[in-house]
Design a protein around this motif. Structure first.
Motif, short mmCIF file in Angstrom:
data_model
loop_
_atom_site.label_atom_id
_atom_site.label_comp_id
_atom_site.label_asym_id
_atom_site.label_seq_id
_atom_site.Cartn_x
_atom_site.Cartn_y
_atom_site.Cartn_z
N ASN A 76 0.80 -1.24 0.00
CA ASN A 76 0.00 0.00 0.00
C ASN A 76 0.83 1.28 0.00
O ASN A 76 0.26 2.38 -0.08
N PHE A 79 0.44 4.02 -3.05
CA PHE A 79 -0.59 5.06 -3.12
C PHE A 79 -0.11 6.36 -2.49
O PHE A 79 -0.45 7.46 -2.95
N LEU A 80 0.69 6.25 -1.45
CA LEU A 80 1.21 7.45 -0.79
C LEU A 80 2.40 8.02 -1.54
O LEU A 80 2.56 9.23 -1.66
N LEU A 85 -3.28 9.35 -2.73
CA LEU A 85 -4.16 9.51 -1.57
C LEU A 85 -4.01 10.93 -1.03
O LEU A 85 -2.93 11.35 -0.63
N THR A 87 -4.84 13.11 1.86
CA THR A 87 -5.27 12.98 3.24
C THR A 87 -6.20 14.12 3.67
O THR A 87 -6.87 14.01 4.71
N ASN A 92 -12.22 9.92 1.28
CA ASN A 92 -11.33 9.02 0.54
C ASN A 92 -10.29 8.38 1.46
O ASN A 92 -9.92 7.21 1.30
N THR A 93 -9.80 9.14 2.41
CA THR A 93 -8.82 8.61 3.36
C THR A 93 -9.43 7.50 4.19
O THR A 93 -8.81 6.44 4.41
N LYS A 95 -11.98 5.65 3.35
CA LYS A 95 -12.26 4.51 2.48
C LYS A 95 -10.98 3.72 2.20
O LYS A 95 -11.00 2.48 2.18
N PHE A 96 -9.88 4.42 1.97
CA PHE A 96 -8.61 3.73 1.70
C PHE A 96 -8.19 2.88 2.89
O PHE A 96 -7.94 1.68 2.77
N PHE A 97 -8.08 3.48 4.07
CA PHE A 97 -7.63 2.74 5.25
C PHE A 97 -8.65 1.69 5.68
O PHE A 97 -8.28 0.60 6.12
N GLY A 99 -10.73 0.03 3.67
CA GLY A 99 -10.64 -1.09 2.74
C GLY A 99 -9.45 -1.99 3.03
O GLY A 99 -9.54 -3.22 2.95
N VAL A 100 -8.30 -1.37 3.38
CA VAL A 100 -7.11 -2.16 3.73
C VAL A 100 -7.39 -3.00 4.97
O VAL A 100 -7.07 -4.20 5.02
#
Length: 469
Positions: A76, A79-80, A85, A87, A92-93, A95-97, A99-100
């Protein structure tokens, strides 16, 4: 003259029996020594294999456990690094974290990112195993706030608000920044859960190679206890993991405490000195002092084969103690050995009994021959030896019978000759006696006048004088 009991002790039967028994015992002893030698070798081989196989399984289990956060960071970071991403976009932040974390292994309790500016974003699992979005930035005045996430990773209600939090002060952030390479933090007390935790951190750089922050995956070590128990469940082994530097317990399979909390609520990690298992302690200190990797210890009459290994990975330096129980692996072999010993003993006793019976049977004609010899020596020349056996004893019996026949003939002839000689001697004695009488008579008579002569008169006169009337 030797006594009969002494002669019996030296008899052929006893000598043959003793020779057979001693030969059988020597043979059995040699075979038993060979069997026990290879039995011992096979046990050592089995236990060395079991010891090595269990140690490798434990190492693989630890590696799999530790690789989870490393791979999560690795997968991951892109993406950063690519700026995909933002922040500042809270949805969106989250959703990203979120989902992981939903796809992450159950051992992972949080996944987060701390920036060089002191901001902090991530998702954690709460005590109800629900996902909560966490952040700490200028908007929250540097405080940590937590929001419950729904199934679509949308922010719901505020669940908790804590004090100021700066990720740059955390060990997992500091070690990654200093190393400029993926690394693990020291083991620490989880600030909410009553458990030990460790963080895998990954330094993140933008496309211009500028350091922008640290990606962190955080796991609790209580799950490692369960992983180890699953590995050794069917191997009858026990495992302890210690920090190499401090000797403190990381995890174990024996339900021993990895830490304690005193009455004041203070958290204390347990170390090698606190455990009650003496064989683990002894193996640990032998390894620390003498680098002895393999030992064999006895506890409550049971053998333990102990393997010492090290695990090192991105800053982790652990000592692993694996103790494998011997009885579990060799119980069947030991049982078969004791069965073999029991059967061999039974066979040995039966063989001795049968051989004694057979020896008596084979030597019975010899004892009959001895009895017949005694009768023969007593004058019974009609006694005959048994000659039905077609072997050396039968041949000996025939030879004895032939000898007895010839001796009987010779003895009978000798008696007849003795009788004849006796008769002849008696006849000669009679003739001699008659001749003597005639001679004595002739000496007393004058052969011309046939009257008694002077000698006769003198002898009779002397007799008369010696014996008066």
């Amino acid at each position: 003259m030797e006594t009969m009991s002494h002669l019996l002790n030296r008899s052929i039967k006893n000598q043959i029996r003793n020779l057979f028994i001693s030969s059988l015992l020597v043979t059995m002893c040699i075979i038993s020594l060979i069997i026990f030698y290879y039995w011992k070798v096979s046990i050592d081989g089995i236990m060395q294999y079991a010891q090595e196989e269990t140690a490798q399984a434990v190492l693989q289990g630890i590696k799999d456990f530790v690789d989870v956060p490393l791979k999560l960071n690795e997968n991951n970071r892109y993406f950063l690094e690519k700026g995909l991403l933002d922040t500042n976009n809270e949805d969106n932040t989250a959703k990203f974290f979120g989902g992981v974390m939903r796809s992450a292994d159950e051992n992972v309790y949080s996944f987060s990112f701390g920036t060089e500016a002191g901001e902090y974003y991530g998702v954690r699992k709460n005590t109800d195993n629900q996902l909560e979005f966490m952040k700490s930035n200028k908007q929250t005045d540097g405080r940590s706030v937590y929001y419950l996430l729904d199934d679509n990773f949308k922010l719901r209600n505020l669940t908790q608000q804590l004090g100021k939090f700066d990720p740059r002060t955390r060990d997992w952030y500091i070690v990654a920044k200093e190393e400029q390479y993926p690394a693990f933090s020291d083991i620490y007390q989880h600030f909410i859960m009553k458990d030990l935790a460790i963080s895998a951190s990954y330094p993140v750089f933008d496309e211009d190679k500028n350091f922008i922050g640290v990606l962190g995956t955080h796991i609790t070590l209580n799950k490692l206890n369960d992983e180890l128990k699953d590995i050794v469940k069917n191997r009858r082994a026990k495992v302890y993991i210690f920090e190499e530097k401090s000797g403190k317990i990381v995890a174990n399979t024996e339900n021993a405490a990895n830490f304690t909390i005193d009455e004041s609520g203070n958290f204390h990690r347990d170390s090698i000195e606190n455990i009650k298992d003496d064989i683990i302690k002894k193996a640990y200190y032998l390894y620390k002092d003498y680098k002895k990797n393999n030992t064999k210890e006895v506890k409550n009459g049971e053998n333990f084969y102990i393997k010492m290994t090290e695990y090192r990975n991105h800053g982790i330096r652990w000592i692993i103690v694996v103790a494998v129980q011997e009885n579990y692996y060799v119980a069947a072999i030991k049982k078969s050995i004791w069965i073999s010993v029991a059967l061999s003993t039974i066979i040995l006793l039966i063989s001795i009994y049968m051989s004694a019976k057979k020896i008596d049977q084979y030597l019975l004609p010899v004892y009959d021959l001895i009895g017949i010899t005694k009768k023969f020596s007593a004058g019974n020349f009609r006694a005959k030896a048994e000659t039905s056996q077609k072997n050396e004893i039968g041949i000996l019996g025939e030879a004895f019978n032939n000898m007895s026949e010839h001796l009987a003939i010779l003895i009978n002839n000798l008696e007849q000759k003795v009788q004849e000689r006796t008769n002849e001697l008696e006849k000669k004695n009679q003739i001699l006696s008659e001749t003597k009488e005639k001679l004595e008579h002739s000496l007393q008579i004058d052969f011309l006048t046939e009257l008694y002569n002077r000698r006769f008169l003198i002898e009779n006169l002397e007799k008369m004088m010696c014996f008066p009337l």
